[in-house]
Enzyme design. Structure first.
Site, PDB file in Angstrom:
ATOM      1  CE1 TYR A 185      -3.747   2.498   0.849  1.00  0.00           C
ATOM      2  CE2 TYR A 185      -2.085   3.461   2.301  1.00  0.00           C
ATOM      3  CZ  TYR A 185      -3.298   3.547   1.642  1.00  0.00           C
ATOM      4  OH  TYR A 185      -4.060   4.690   1.766  1.00  0.00           O
ATOM      5  CG  ASP A 206       5.509   3.975   1.045  1.00  0.00           C
ATOM      6  OD1 ASP A 206       5.674   4.732   2.022  1.00  0.00           O
ATOM      7  OD2 ASP A 206       4.386   3.661   0.623  1.00  0.00           O
ATOM      8  CE  LYS A 216       0.298   7.343   7.084  1.00  0.00           C
ATOM      9  NZ  LYS A 216      -1.148   7.196   7.199  1.00  0.00           N
TER      10      LYS A 216
END
Length: 455
Positions: free
Chosen positions: A175, A259, A289
């Site tokens: 993801y 990522d 984030k």
């Protein structure tokens, strides 16, 4: 309610395990509905304007999600007057908790100076320098976005422009944001329309098999990987696998992208890549984030020759727009967080704290279907008989009903976590908070022993 539940769960009759779990869940759900009528009313009203009352898929769970009224420190308070210790940490974005004074003061000061300049400003340069320093030497240049999803979009665009190729190697269960989901090895219908080659996580042979096919050999633009797969179960990448990806990328002339939107908090706050030798590190990294200090944030960066494609001083530079890329609130909050709060020393302490907590949870879950995976301050609990989990497929048939029970059980006992079992620690959590979490997991194990014991 939980005491009665503990006494009523019995060993399931052979062949009726599913029914026993369903009965246990029904008791928990009834207690939840009884305790949260205001959240139900708010949710019902939301369904009149939002599909399913929802605008962020991961936040929905049955019978309906809590409505949070306010938060402070490591505490969430819902519309019905209940409070919870926040173990979810906004899926890693809530690293600083909900009211870190330096962060809130930086935001208030930024608001006083004006919400939107439509111009360069000093904080963006300071935040960029702090990130570059933290991820040195392989973060030579970077650019800001508003989310990890945008960072992925731009990193892949850069890789394709740099290589002149079009195929992207991704991983089953991976993801990389709302437009890059590969659950169960399938590209989501809402994914960005790239040509994906889906490999198996922690299997370098599966990558080689795809990359060396005649139709792919000279057309792989990028390999993008989470060095710890996140939403697929918090499964760390094995060092040999990560090193193997670097070798394949070199051989095929592809751009290797890490990522680290979630995992950039690891070790000393410079990500999992910091544990690799320089020659095995990625060409580009995506971030997001926590680095925005709790505000909307994303970034991508890495090798100078790739990132200079976006240098507006150069002829035919790639365009990268975004009204809020350098928005004053995120730049101010992120700068203070990076420079003054989440120092390498604080990051290492949080990482070690998470390692200790996961070991404690593993100990109280021994002999059951509960499996704790993760690294440092990020972890996930799943229910599976599997003992060696190296990729999402190893979990086997999902025992989601047991996870649903754990979720409602922990809410009943004042602990907030994701329905899928995901947790991310914040700096605001105390030793007492974590000890209480372990105690309540142990209480769940005792209550559900007939249903979760390994046979």
């Amino acid at each position: 309610m939980m005491e009665s539940l503990t006494t009523t769960i019995q060993a399931p009759v052979k062949g009726h395990l599913d029914k026993s779990v369903a009965d246990a869940y029904t008791q928990l759900e009834e207690a939840y509905i009884h305790r949260h009528p205001t959240s139900h009313s708010i949710y019902k009203s939301a369904t009149e304007s939002l599909p399913g009352g929802n605008t962020r898929s991961v936040l929905f769970y049955a019978p309906y999600p809590l409505s949070i009224k306010y938060a402070e420190g490591a505490r969430l308070h819902d519309a019905d007057g209940h409070s919870y210790i926040d173990m979810l940490g906004e899926y890693t974005a809530g690293l600083y908790g909900h009211s870190e004074p330096l962060i809130t003061n930086a935001i208030k000061s930024a608001v006083d100076r004006g919400l939107s300049f439509g111009s360069h400003h000093e904080d963006e340069a300071h935040l960029a320098k702090a990130i570059k320093t933290r991820f040195s030497p392989n973060m030579e240049l970077l650019r800001f976005t508003n989310s990890g999803t945008e960072a992925t979009l731009m990193a892949l665009a850069a890789a394709k422009a740099y290589t002149g190729r079009k195929k992207i190697v991704v991983f089953s269960g991976g993801y990389h944001g709302g437009a890059f989901s590969f659950k169960a090895g399938v590209s989501s219908p809402v994914n960005a329309p790239h040509e994906y080659l889906i490999a198996r996580y922690n299997s370098i042979d599966s990558v080689k098999d795809l990359a060396e096919l005649p139709e792919n050999r000279d057309d792989v633009a990028a390999i993008i990987v989470e060095p710890m797969i996140g939403s697929g179960g918090a499964i760390p990448g094995e060092p040999s696998f990560l090193e193997g990806l670097r070798k394949v990328a070199n051989e095929r002339g592809a751009v290797l992208i890490y990522d680290e939107v979630m995992t950039s908090r690891m070790y000393s706050g410079s990500g999992i890549q910091s544990q690799l030798t320089p020659e095995n590190r990625p060409d580009l990294t995506t971030l997001g984030k926590w680095i925005g200090g709790g505000m909307s944030f994303g970034a991508f960066g890495g090798r100078r020759e790739i990132m200079e494609l976006f240098d507006p001083r150069k002829k035919n530079a790639l365009a990268h727009a975004g009204t809020f890329n350098n928005n004053v609130l995120t730049m101010a909050a992120g700068r203070v967080g990076m420079e003054q709060i989440f120092t390498p020393e604080k990051a290492k302490a949080l990482h070690d704290r998470g390692e200790k907590l996961r070991k404690q949870l593993e100990d109280v879950s021994k002999g059951t279907l509960m499996k704790w995976t993760g690294l440092g301050s990020i972890m996930n609990v799943s229910f599976t008989p599997a003992t060696d989990i190296t990729c999402p497929e190893d979990f086997g048939k999902p025992l989601t009903e047991l996870g649903d029970c754990l979720h409602l059980f922990m809410l009943e006992h004042g602990y907030y976590m994701a329905r899928r079992g995901f947790l991310a620690l914040s700096l605001a959590l105390t030793d007492k908070d974590l000890a209480g979490f372990v105690e309540n997991v142990e209480a769940f194990v005792r209550a559900f022993q007939p249903l979760i014991a390994l046979k």
